[in-house]
Scaffold this motif. Structure first.
Motif, PDB file in Angstrom:
ATOM      1  N   LEU A 136      90.522  35.270  13.837  1.00 41.23           N
ATOM      2  CA  LEU A 136      89.087  35.048  14.005  1.00 41.23           C
ATOM      3  C   LEU A 136      88.650  33.760  13.319  1.00 41.23           C
ATOM      4  O   LEU A 136      89.273  33.339  12.348  1.00 41.23           O
ATOM      5  CB  LEU A 136      88.297  36.192  13.346  1.00 41.23           C
ATOM      6  N   HIS A 137      87.549  33.181  13.804  1.00 45.11           N
ATOM      7  CA  HIS A 137      86.860  32.146  13.024  1.00 45.11           C
ATOM      8  C   HIS A 137      86.314  32.828  11.769  1.00 45.11           C
ATOM      9  O   HIS A 137      86.014  34.032  11.803  1.00 45.11           O
ATOM     10  CB  HIS A 137      85.660  31.577  13.790  1.00 45.11           C
ATOM     11  N   ARG A 138      86.153  32.110  10.721  1.00 44.84           N
ATOM     12  CA  ARG A 138      85.597  32.687   9.487  1.00 44.84           C
ATOM     13  C   ARG A 138      84.224  33.302   9.746  1.00 44.84           C
ATOM     14  O   ARG A 138      83.931  34.414   9.295  1.00 44.84           O
ATOM     15  CB  ARG A 138      85.503  31.597   8.411  1.00 44.84           C
ATOM     16  N   GLU A 139      83.391  32.610  10.522  1.00 39.99           N
ATOM     17  CA  GLU A 139      82.044  33.114  10.811  1.00 39.99           C
ATOM     18  C   GLU A 139      82.111  34.406  11.630  1.00 39.99           C
ATOM     19  O   GLU A 139      81.333  35.337  11.405  1.00 39.99           O
ATOM     20  CB  GLU A 139      81.229  32.064  11.590  1.00 39.99           C
ATOM     21  N   CYS A 140      83.026  34.449  12.584  1.00 37.05           N
ATOM     22  CA  CYS A 140      83.175  35.643  13.412  1.00 37.05           C
ATOM     23  C   CYS A 140      83.756  36.802  12.600  1.00 37.05           C
ATOM     24  O   CYS A 140      83.428  37.967  12.848  1.00 37.05           O
ATOM     25  CB  CYS A 140      84.032  35.336  14.636  1.00 37.05           C
ATOM     26  N   ALA A 141      84.598  36.493  11.629  1.00 35.81           N
ATOM     27  CA  ALA A 141      85.123  37.534  10.741  1.00 35.81           C
ATOM     28  C   ALA A 141      83.974  38.157   9.948  1.00 35.81           C
ATOM     29  O   ALA A 141      83.929  39.381   9.763  1.00 35.81           O
ATOM     30  CB  ALA A 141      86.180  36.953   9.809  1.00 35.81           C
ATOM     31  N   ALA A 142      83.024  37.338   9.494  1.00 33.45           N
ATOM     32  CA  ALA A 142      81.869  37.850   8.754  1.00 33.45           C
ATOM     33  C   ALA A 142      81.032  38.778   9.639  1.00 33.45           C
ATOM     34  O   ALA A 142      80.588  39.843   9.198  1.00 33.45           O
ATOM     35  CB  ALA A 142      81.020  36.688   8.230  1.00 33.45           C
TER      36      ALA A 142
END
Length: 183
Positions: A103-109
């Motif tokens: 995942l992108h870091r933002e999508c992981a959040a």
């Protein structure tokens, strides 16, 4: 583009109730090898969060796409949210193997905020947040019994899901994701 079910984001790789029919066919994301494939109609019916779509899951792995939004990960921070541990059946010995695309870091959040399974893992202290610095893809070969279960025909050696082999990563605290902005 992320699809929503109500106001809940649905991962790019999730199956939908309209996509349950499976067959064996050549798959471009499996190098044109015979693979378990599914009907394709994302957004139709209800999402089956715990059942990754066979083709989109391999597509995300083969093309290095984010599990949630389906956009490319290249040049971005790659994150693994998993409780997968080191296994000894990786291509060259031991490594972390997981079927969940990165995942992108933002999508992981976003995923941590909305996914009940991830929230359970957090509550049980089983979630590992990893910033992945090096990985590669492996294709799982199914047994005849598995293809019989999925497709009603025994075809051992058929490709199933792809797996990410995490070759290098850094463990990060869960709070690290909170500093991520929206995708």
């Amino acid at each position: 583009m992320t699809l929503y079910y109500g106001n809940v984001p649905v991962p790019f790789t999730a199956s939908w109730s309209s996509e349950e029919a499976m067959t064996i066919a050549p798959c471009r994301y499996a190098g044109a090898r015979p693979a378990v494939c599914q009907a394709i109609s994302p957004g139709v019916g209800r999402p089956l969060f715990a059942k990754p779509h066979m083709v989109r899951q391999r597509q995300a792995m083969a093309r290095d796409l984010c599990n949630l939004c389906g956009r490319p990960l290249k040049g971005r921070t790659k994150v693994s949210l998993s409780h997968a541990s080191v296994r000894f059946n990786a291509a060259e010995g031991s490594a972390v193997l997981q079927v969940e695309p990165l995942l992108h870091r933002e999508c992981a959040a976003v995923s941590v905020r909305h996914c009940p399974s991830l929230q359970r893992d957090i509550a049980e202290g089983r979630l590992d947040v990893r910033r992945v610095t090096r990985s590669r893809v492996q294709l799982a070969q199914l047994t005849g019994a598995a293809t019989m279960e999925f497709c009603g025909v025994s075809r051992p050696g058929t490709v199933g899901h792809a797996k990410i082999e995490i070759l290098s990563s850094v463990s990060m605290p869960l709070e690290w994701l909170q500093g991520a902005s929206s995708p």
